[in-house]
Design a protein around this motif. Structure first.
Motif, PDB file in Angstrom:
ATOM      1  N   ALA A 117       0.827  -1.205   0.000  1.00  0.00           N
ATOM      2  CA  ALA A 117       0.000   0.000   0.000  1.00  0.00           C
ATOM      3  C   ALA A 117       0.863   1.256   0.000  1.00  0.00           C
ATOM      4  CB  ALA A 117      -0.943  -0.009   1.198  1.00  0.00           C
ATOM      5  N   ALA A 118       1.931   1.244   0.804  1.00  0.00           N
ATOM      6  CA  ALA A 118       2.823   2.408   0.868  1.00  0.00           C
ATOM      7  C   ALA A 118       3.551   2.603  -0.456  1.00  0.00           C
ATOM      8  CB  ALA A 118       3.819   2.250   2.008  1.00  0.00           C
ATOM      9  N   LEU A 119       3.988   1.523  -1.081  1.00  0.00           N
ATOM     10  CA  LEU A 119       4.692   1.632  -2.359  1.00  0.00           C
ATOM     11  C   LEU A 119       3.762   2.161  -3.453  1.00  0.00           C
ATOM     12  CD1 LEU A 119       6.751  -1.696  -2.315  1.00  0.00           C
ATOM     13  CD2 LEU A 119       7.647   0.627  -2.065  1.00  0.00           C
ATOM     14  N   ARG A 120       2.505   1.748  -3.419  1.00  0.00           N
ATOM     15  CA  ARG A 120       1.553   2.207  -4.430  1.00  0.00           C
ATOM     16  C   ARG A 120       1.148   3.659  -4.200  1.00  0.00           C
ATOM     17  NH1 ARG A 120      -2.931  -2.336  -5.864  1.00  0.00           N
ATOM     18  NH2 ARG A 120      -3.312  -0.737  -7.471  1.00  0.00           N
ATOM     19  N   ALA A 121       1.134   4.080  -2.928  1.00  0.00           N
ATOM     20  CA  ALA A 121       0.662   5.431  -2.606  1.00  0.00           C
ATOM     21  C   ALA A 121       1.768   6.482  -2.672  1.00  0.00           C
ATOM     22  CB  ALA A 121       0.040   5.438  -1.210  1.00  0.00           C
ATOM     23  N   GLY A 122       3.025   6.064  -2.649  1.00  0.00           N
ATOM     24  CA  GLY A 122       4.128   7.014  -2.607  1.00  0.00           C
ATOM     25  C   GLY A 122       4.225   7.851  -3.868  1.00  0.00           C
ATOM     26  N   PRO A 123       4.942   8.968  -3.786  1.00  0.00           N
ATOM     27  CA  PRO A 123       5.059   9.864  -4.944  1.00  0.00           C
ATOM     28  C   PRO A 123       5.931   9.319  -6.060  1.00  0.00           C
ATOM     29  CG  PRO A 123       6.435  10.644  -3.143  1.00  0.00           C
ATOM     30  CD  PRO A 123       5.626   9.497  -2.600  1.00  0.00           C
ATOM     31  N   GLY A 124       6.802   8.367  -5.738  1.00  0.00           N
ATOM     32  CA  GLY A 124       7.714   7.840  -6.746  1.00  0.00           C
ATOM     33  C   GLY A 124       7.157   6.630  -7.472  1.00  0.00           C
ATOM     34  N   SER A 125       7.710   6.374  -8.654  1.00  0.00           N
ATOM     35  CA  SER A 125       7.348   5.179  -9.417  1.00  0.00           C
ATOM     36  C   SER A 125       8.128   3.980  -8.884  1.00  0.00           C
ATOM     37  CB  SER A 125       7.694   5.370 -10.896  1.00  0.00           C
ATOM     38  OG  SER A 125       7.030   6.489 -11.428  1.00  0.00           O
ATOM     39  N   VAL A 126       7.523   2.799  -8.955  1.00  0.00           N
ATOM     40  CA  VAL A 126       8.206   1.553  -8.620  1.00  0.00           C
ATOM     41  C   VAL A 126       8.192   0.677  -9.862  1.00  0.00           C
ATOM     42  CG1 VAL A 126       8.294  -0.478  -7.153  1.00  0.00           C
ATOM     43  CG2 VAL A 126       7.541   1.709  -6.205  1.00  0.00           C
ATOM     44  N   VAL A 127       9.370   0.457 -10.415  1.00  0.00           N
ATOM     45  CA  VAL A 127       9.538  -0.387 -11.591  1.00  0.00           C
ATOM     46  C   VAL A 127      10.151  -1.700 -11.128  1.00  0.00           C
ATOM     47  CG1 VAL A 127      10.687  -0.627 -13.825  1.00  0.00           C
ATOM     48  CG2 VAL A 127       9.884   1.624 -13.065  1.00  0.00           C
ATOM     49  N   VAL A 128       9.536  -2.814 -11.502  1.00  0.00           N
ATOM     50  CA  VAL A 128      10.057  -4.129 -11.130  1.00  0.00           C
ATOM     51  C   VAL A 128      10.806  -4.708 -12.326  1.00  0.00           C
ATOM     52  CG1 VAL A 128       9.507  -6.436 -10.300  1.00  0.00           C
ATOM     53  CG2 VAL A 128       8.120  -4.470  -9.561  1.00  0.00           C
ATOM     54  N   GLY A 129      12.102  -4.935 -12.151  1.00  0.00           N
ATOM     55  CA  GLY A 129      12.939  -5.409 -13.243  1.00  0.00           C
ATOM     56  C   GLY A 129      13.260  -6.893 -13.136  1.00  0.00           C
ATOM     57  N   ILE A 130      13.296  -7.560 -14.283  1.00  0.00           N
ATOM     58  CA  ILE A 130      13.649  -8.974 -14.358  1.00  0.00           C
ATOM     59  C   ILE A 130      14.611  -9.166 -15.523  1.00  0.00           C
ATOM     60  CG2 ILE A 130      12.823 -11.343 -14.673  1.00  0.00           C
ATOM     61  CD1 ILE A 130      10.111 -10.475 -13.658  1.00  0.00           C
ATOM     62  N   GLY A 131      15.633  -9.981 -15.322  1.00  0.00           N
ATOM     63  CA  GLY A 131      16.559 -10.297 -16.392  1.00  0.00           C
ATOM     64  C   GLY A 131      15.948 -11.253 -17.399  1.00  0.00           C
ATOM     65  N   GLU A 132      16.216 -11.025 -18.671  1.00  0.00           N
ATOM     66  CA  GLU A 132      15.668 -11.878 -19.720  1.00  0.00           C
ATOM     67  C   GLU A 132      16.164 -13.321 -19.606  1.00  0.00           C
ATOM     68  OE1 GLU A 132      16.935  -9.722 -23.134  1.00  0.00           O
ATOM     69  OE2 GLU A 132      15.135  -8.438 -23.183  1.00  0.00           O
ATOM     70  N   GLU A 133      17.290 -13.515 -18.938  1.00  0.00           N
ATOM     71  CA  GLU A 133      17.848 -14.860 -18.790  1.00  0.00           C
ATOM     72  C   GLU A 133      17.564 -15.471 -17.420  1.00  0.00           C
ATOM     73  OE1 GLU A 133      21.985 -14.686 -19.738  1.00  0.00           O
ATOM     74  OE2 GLU A 133      21.666 -13.739 -21.694  1.00  0.00           O
ATOM     75  N   SER A 134      16.655 -14.848 -16.665  1.00  0.00           N
ATOM     76  CA  SER A 134      16.380 -15.318 -15.305  1.00  0.00           C
ATOM     77  C   SER A 134      15.094 -16.127 -15.189  1.00  0.00           C
ATOM     78  CB  SER A 134      16.291 -14.119 -14.352  1.00  0.00           C
ATOM     79  OG  SER A 134      17.514 -13.420 -14.296  1.00  0.00           O
ATOM     80  N   ALA A 135      14.509 -16.490 -16.312  1.00  0.00           N
ATOM     81  CA  ALA A 135      13.229 -17.191 -16.297  1.00  0.00           C
ATOM     82  C   ALA A 135      13.298 -18.454 -15.435  1.00  0.00           C
ATOM     83  CB  ALA A 135      12.817 -17.550 -17.720  1.00  0.00           C
ATOM     84  N   GLY A 136      12.310 -18.606 -14.561  1.00  0.00           N
ATOM     85  CA  GLY A 136      12.204 -19.793 -13.724  1.00  0.00           C
ATOM     86  C   GLY A 136      12.982 -19.737 -12.432  1.00  0.00           C
ATOM     87  N   GLN A 137      13.835 -18.717 -12.256  1.00  0.00           N
ATOM     88  CA  GLN A 137      14.609 -18.608 -11.031  1.00  0.00           C
ATOM     89  C   GLN A 137      13.771 -17.975  -9.915  1.00  0.00           C
ATOM     90  OE1 GLN A 137      18.273 -16.544 -11.927  1.00  0.00           O
ATOM     91  NE2 GLN A 137      18.822 -17.951 -13.577  1.00  0.00           N
ATOM     92  N   LEU A 138      14.224 -18.138  -8.684  1.00  0.00           N
ATOM     93  CA  LEU A 138      13.470 -17.633  -7.539  1.00  0.00           C
ATOM     94  C   LEU A 138      13.193 -16.146  -7.667  1.00  0.00           C
ATOM     95  CD1 LEU A 138      13.818 -18.466  -3.825  1.00  0.00           C
ATOM     96  CD2 LEU A 138      13.941 -16.078  -4.505  1.00  0.00           C
ATOM     97  N   CYS A 139      14.194 -15.365  -8.062  1.00  0.00           N
ATOM     98  CA  CYS A 139      13.996 -13.915  -8.141  1.00  0.00           C
ATOM     99  C   CYS A 139      13.065 -13.525  -9.275  1.00  0.00           C
ATOM    100  CB  CYS A 139      15.346 -13.204  -8.278  1.00  0.00           C
ATOM    101  SG  CYS A 139      16.303 -13.206  -6.743  1.00  0.00           S
ATOM    102  N   ASP A 140      12.975 -14.349 -10.305  1.00  0.00           N
ATOM    103  CA  ASP A 140      11.982 -14.138 -11.362  1.00  0.00           C
ATOM    104  C   ASP A 140      10.588 -14.282 -10.776  1.00  0.00           C
ATOM    105  OD1 ASP A 140      10.461 -14.091 -13.715  1.00  0.00           O
ATOM    106  OD2 ASP A 140      10.895 -16.186 -14.179  1.00  0.00           O
TER     107      ASP A 140
END
Length: 286
Positions: free
Chosen positions: A210-233
């Protein structure tokens, strides 16, 4: 980085620690942050961005040149976010665009929650957020097993638990795998600090959506093109879904910013440019 660009390095005393940081370039401020990765890992990328950005990099507390008053303290995302906030205040800089990768992405998100006024954009590249995944308690147990295995020195089991493939030449043939060659003492200390004092709190941190959505800044979630299937993906996809956005893809894998900074920089520039306008000033899609 142009020949005229200089790097200013200094230290800042903060509660319980002394932070090492570097500033280079000119233009809009972008912060590059990792955990456990430190300023040296980001230096090639920072040099590429410095022609048209002021770039702040730092060693996270307890890592490399950032010392703790009491060695052995745990490093939490909240403490690291407070460190970044104090650095921005000390430099009289911001609001900033913050690119964080891995544990540094968790730090960047924690900064946006605790100090939204200092953040223009957060680019959270592959944060390891177990709390957003199914069976987080089971994942906590897996993290504890990884830590215990690291401490025990059972390298074969450690590589398997950490989902790191071993080269065929290092596969055990009926006997225990040999530990890798002795690393640089500082690298070994930084690695040990990650497993014993950073990994647990970082993977267990739960974002305030809720705080991230309400804050004044943008939140961009980045994923590596070669990270498919990994935990961080999986964790990044879950974070984007919780925020009501879609992931933004970057070239390479989990640490592509360090492995191939020249290939990574153009995409990062593009994402920074797309998010330079404050969120409240942008046109919205009905």
């Amino acid at each position: 980085m142009s020949p005229a660009t200089t790097v200013t390095a200094d230290h800042l005393k903060v509660p319980d620690a002394t932070l090492y940081y570097e500033v280079r370039g000119r233009g809009p401020l972008v912060v590059l942050v990792g955990a456990p990765m430190h300023a040296a890992h980001f230096a090639p990328l920072a040099d590429l961005l410095a022609d048209d950005h002021t770039v702040l990099t730092t060693d996270p507390r307890g890592v490399n040149r950032s010392s703790l008053d009491e060695p052995g303290q745990d490093s939490t995302p909240q403490k690291r976010a407070d460190d970044l906030s104090r650095l921005l205040t000390h430099l009289d800089a911001g609001p900033a665009a913050v690119f964080g990768s891995s544990g540094g992405a968790v730090t960047a998100l924690a900064l946006a929650v605790a100090h939204p006024e200092q953040v223009r954009t957060v680019i959270a590249h592959e944060p390891p957020l177990n709390r957003l995944l199914d069976d987080p308690e089971k994942r906590d147990v897996a993290v504890e097993d990884i830590i215990a295995t690291y401490v025990s020195g059972d390298w074969a089991k450690f590589m398997i638990n950490a989902n790191i493939p071993m080269p065929e030449s290092e596969e055990p043939a009926g006997g225990p795998a040999e530990a890798p060659a002795e690393p640089d003492p500082q690298e070994a200390a930084d690695e040990r600090f990650w497993f014993l004092h950073e990994m647990r709190a970082t993977t267990r941190w739960e974002p305030d959506i809720a705080a991230l959505r309400a804050g004044p800044g943008s939140v961009v979630v980045g994923i590596g093109e070669e990270s498919a299937g990994q935990l961080c993906d999986h964790a990044s996809t879950a974070l984007a879904a919780a925020l009501g956005t879609r992931p933004t893809y970057f070239p390479g894998g989990h640490i592509a910013f360090a492995d191939d900074p020249a290939g990574f920089a153009p995409r990062l520039r593009e994402v920074l440019r797309e998010n330079e306008v404050p969120r409240e000033s942008r046109a919205t899609t009905p």
